[in-house]
Design an enzyme around this catalytic site. Sequence first.
Site, mmCIF file in Angstrom:
data_model
loop_
_atom_site.group_PDB
_atom_site.id
_atom_site.type_symbol
_atom_site.label_atom_id
_atom_site.label_comp_id
_atom_site.label_asym_id
_atom_site.label_seq_id
_atom_site.Cartn_x
_atom_site.Cartn_y
_atom_site.Cartn_z
ATOM 1 N N LYS A 1 44.262 -55.061 -13.203
ATOM 2 C CA LYS A 1 43.885 -54.012 -12.507
ATOM 3 C C LYS A 1 43.134 -52.365 -12.580
ATOM 4 O O LYS A 1 42.463 -52.677 -11.980
ATOM 5 C CB LYS A 1 45.384 -52.870 -12.166
ATOM 6 C CG LYS A 1 46.569 -53.186 -11.576
ATOM 7 C CD LYS A 1 47.031 -52.263 -10.321
ATOM 8 C CE LYS A 1 47.908 -53.641 -9.818
ATOM 9 N NZ LYS A 1 49.776 -52.456 -10.523
ATOM 10 N N LYS B 1 48.738 -65.195 -5.660
ATOM 11 C CA LYS B 1 50.124 -64.427 -5.053
ATOM 12 C C LYS B 1 50.351 -63.839 -3.576
ATOM 13 O O LYS B 1 49.113 -62.866 -3.827
ATOM 14 C CB LYS B 1 50.984 -64.201 -6.516
ATOM 15 C CG LYS B 1 51.076 -62.652 -6.596
ATOM 16 C CD LYS B 1 51.860 -62.383 -7.723
ATOM 17 C CE LYS B 1 51.736 -60.329 -7.676
ATOM 18 N NZ LYS B 1 52.528 -60.001 -6.672
ATOM 19 N N LYS C 1 51.479 -56.873 -2.097
ATOM 20 C CA LYS C 1 51.316 -56.193 -0.842
ATOM 21 C C LYS C 1 50.025 -54.921 -1.324
ATOM 22 O O LYS C 1 49.389 -54.129 -0.251
ATOM 23 C CB LYS C 1 52.450 -54.882 -1.223
ATOM 24 C CG LYS C 1 53.107 -54.728 -2.570
ATOM 25 C CD LYS C 1 54.076 -53.493 -1.916
ATOM 26 C CE LYS C 1 55.361 -54.187 -3.088
ATOM 27 N NZ LYS C 1 55.094 -53.211 -4.370
HETATM 28 P P1 ADP Z 1 53.099 -57.074 -5.588
HETATM 29 O O1 ADP Z 1 52.210 -57.454 -6.308
HETATM 30 O O2 ADP Z 1 53.338 -57.279 -4.035
HETATM 31 O O3 ADP Z 1 52.660 -55.134 -4.909
HETATM 32 P P2 ADP Z 1 55.201 -55.391 -7.002
HETATM 33 O O4 ADP Z 1 54.472 -55.291 -7.812
HETATM 34 O O5 ADP Z 1 55.656 -53.795 -6.184
HETATM 35 O O6 ADP Z 1 55.138 -55.867 -5.922
HETATM 36 O O7 ADP Z 1 56.786 -56.433 -7.172
HETATM 37 C C1 ADP Z 1 57.916 -55.657 -6.705
HETATM 38 C C2 ADP Z 1 58.833 -56.964 -7.378
HETATM 39 O O8 ADP Z 1 58.538 -58.185 -6.962
HETATM 40 C C3 ADP Z 1 58.109 -57.062 -8.961
HETATM 41 O O9 ADP Z 1 60.156 -57.666 -9.407
HETATM 42 C C4 ADP Z 1 57.284 -58.610 -8.735
HETATM 43 O O10 ADP Z 1 57.394 -59.742 -10.276
HETATM 44 C C5 ADP Z 1 57.844 -59.017 -7.348
HETATM 45 N N1 ADP Z 1 57.125 -59.978 -6.245
HETATM 46 C C6 ADP Z 1 55.693 -59.410 -6.355
HETATM 47 N N2 ADP Z 1 55.184 -60.296 -6.141
HETATM 48 C C7 ADP Z 1 55.260 -61.867 -5.228
HETATM 49 C C8 ADP Z 1 55.408 -62.990 -5.523
HETATM 50 N N3 ADP Z 1 54.711 -63.063 -4.379
HETATM 51 N N4 ADP Z 1 56.666 -64.044 -5.455
HETATM 52 C C9 ADP Z 1 57.777 -62.905 -5.769
HETATM 53 N N5 ADP Z 1 57.949 -62.686 -6.344
HETATM 54 C C10 ADP Z 1 57.079 -60.906 -6.475
#
Ligand code: ADP
Length: 325
Positions: free
Chosen positions: A110, A192, A195
């Site tokens: 970040k 990965k 969003k």
């Molecule tokens: P992002 O990284 O998309 O912004 P968040 O950080 O809000 O998402 O993650 C919300 C939940 O979803 C967390 O428990 C995170 O570990 C899980 N998560 C996020 N991206 C993935 C992914 N690509 N595959 C599996 N789990 C994920």
Amino acid sequence: MRVLSGIQPTGQIHIGNYLGAIKQWLLLQEKNECFFFIADLHSLTIPYQPENLQKNILETAIVYLAAGINPEKSIFFVQSDIKEHTELCWLLNTVAPIGDLERMTQYKEKSRQFKKNINAGLLVYPVLQAADILLYKTEGVPVGKDQVQHIELARTIARKFNQRFGKTFVEPKAVLAKMGAKIMSLNNPKQKMSKSLESQSYISLFEEPGEIKRKVMSAVTDTGKQIKYNPGKKPGISNLLIIYSLFSEKPIKEVEKIFKGKGYAQFKKSLAELLINSLEPFRKKRKELLSREVYVRETLKLGAKRARAIAESTMHDVRQKIGLA
Ligand code: ADP
Ligand code: TRP
């Protein structure tokens, strides 16, 4: 088991969030004491529009409910409604090792991503997360792989606090999905699904059928023709196979058999159809909830009331242990 997890009210929830985190929550809420919350305080650490925050929180609440969180079974609330999260965060800041915080991958990523806004909140982000977890004496934290480091740090903080002030907190464990803990991005399968990346990289849980088809058909695949699981050599197809397997509830081996001798295009077409059908109930439920704002707000208020009772009791104990009462 006592279970807790949260999601930030930022951006669209995608099938990676669903397969890695939310799907596990739905299973866990059947037999455990579960807490699920919207991590609005965490979301302040990256650039955002204050005038949109309340709308995003409500939208995230609708997502949780549409995905199947049952507020009669689980305690469902907004983080900032419970002041104890911030209070405990401050106290835990005094035991959290700064070297550990500086080593966190998410902090490093970040800081790179938002070079113009490397605020202290980004660094202590995992301490607030530890406060979220420890406040409710959580045992299991269902998350995706990227969050495991933060849960380990919460364990360290709990241990250090208990050593210094006497047994107070439970040491939590991350609960990972066997498959799907790291769904990769559609247009770059080495990264990965997230969003915070461009919308081409993910499929939202509420994506319209036309968009699902377009995104799946243009997903990056690998050279060669065979539909074979091999994440090292064929990261694109392997990622799509995992998604197919999880939504169809068929083992990868069986999916490979179904598509043996068939081309990528046929496999993708079938995956798009599977996703369109599997996501249909989420789209429907969300539409229905969008017109029930009062119900959603009341649900969150009730959840906060239930969470607060437990948070207050923990803080009463913590204040005594630490010498503030
Ligand atoms: P992002 O990284 O998309 O912004 P968040 O950080 O809000 O998402 O993650 C919300 C939940 O979803 C967390 O428990 C995170 O570990 C899980 N998560 C996020 N991206 C993935 C992914 N690509 N595959 C599996 N789990 C994920
Ligand atoms: N940091 C988590 C994420 O980005 C969200 C979160 C905040 C969380 N507090 C938590 C997850 C407590 C589990 C437990 O996904």
